[in-house]
Enzyme design. Structure first.
Site, PDB file in Angstrom:
ATOM      1  N   ASP A   1       0.762  -1.182   0.067  1.00  0.00           N
ATOM      2  CA  ASP A   1      -0.041   0.058  -0.104  1.00  0.00           C
ATOM      3  C   ASP A   1       0.875   1.370  -0.027  1.00  0.00           C
ATOM      4  O   ASP A   1       2.140   1.109  -0.076  1.00  0.00           O
ATOM      5  CB  ASP A   1      -1.112   0.104   1.196  1.00  0.00           C
ATOM      6  CG  ASP A   1      -0.247  -0.096   2.697  1.00  0.00           C
ATOM      7  OD1 ASP A   1       0.895   0.139   2.563  1.00  0.00           O
ATOM      8  OD2 ASP A   1      -0.831  -0.276   3.448  1.00  0.00           O
ATOM      9  N   ALA A   2       0.360   2.380   0.170  1.00  0.00           N
ATOM     10  CA  ALA A   2       1.025   3.593   0.217  1.00  0.00           C
ATOM     11  C   ALA A   2       2.078   3.675   1.262  1.00  0.00           C
ATOM     12  O   ALA A   2       3.036   4.424   1.138  1.00  0.00           O
ATOM     13  CB  ALA A   2       0.084   4.833   0.482  1.00  0.00           C
TER      14      ALA A   2
END
Length: 134
Positions: free
Chosen positions: A16-17
């Protein structure tokens, strides 16, 4: 007791980010490990669908997350059969990085008719193979 171990590498698409494995991807990892476990037993899911008219579906899941996996980590997905019924199998699956357990899941898989998605018994030869793998 572990019935099956499958290894994988974490790729960019898995993160994810924040640079860690996105929580839902553990379910993908667990799914792939169950598929490879079936293959190791000589059970091909497409053949099961085509020949017996049944497929396995996930009935329920519960996952606990203990620590993050990150890009390029090599993980072991450990799969254990907890219960085998006439139309379902209950698994415990764990994601490990070395000696650290990252996530653990309780997954219940049901057998259904491929056209109606109504519960169906696991075909006898498949059921016997699964029971012998415990």
């Amino acid at each position: 007791m572990t019935n099956f171990v499958w290894t994988l590498r974490v790729y960019w698409e898995d993160t994810d980010a924040g640079g860690v494995v996105f929580y839902a991807n553990y379910l993908k990892f667990f799914e792939r490990a169950r598929t490879e476990w079936l293959r190791s037993l000589g059970i091909e899911q497409q053949a099961l669908a085509d020949q017996a008219g049944v497929v396995f579906i996930v009935r329920s899941t519960a996952v606990d997350y203990n620590a993050p996996a990150r890009l390029d980590d090599q993980l072991e997905i450990r799969t254990r059969i907890d219960r085998v019924g006439p139309a379902s199998v209950q698994f415990t699956q764990e994601a490990w990085r070395g000696e650290l357990m990252l996530a653990t899941g309780a997954i219940r898989v049901g057998c259904v008719d491929k056209s109606t998605f109504r519960p169906a018994p696991i075909p006898d030869p498949v059921l016997a193979t699964i029971k012998s793998a415990r």
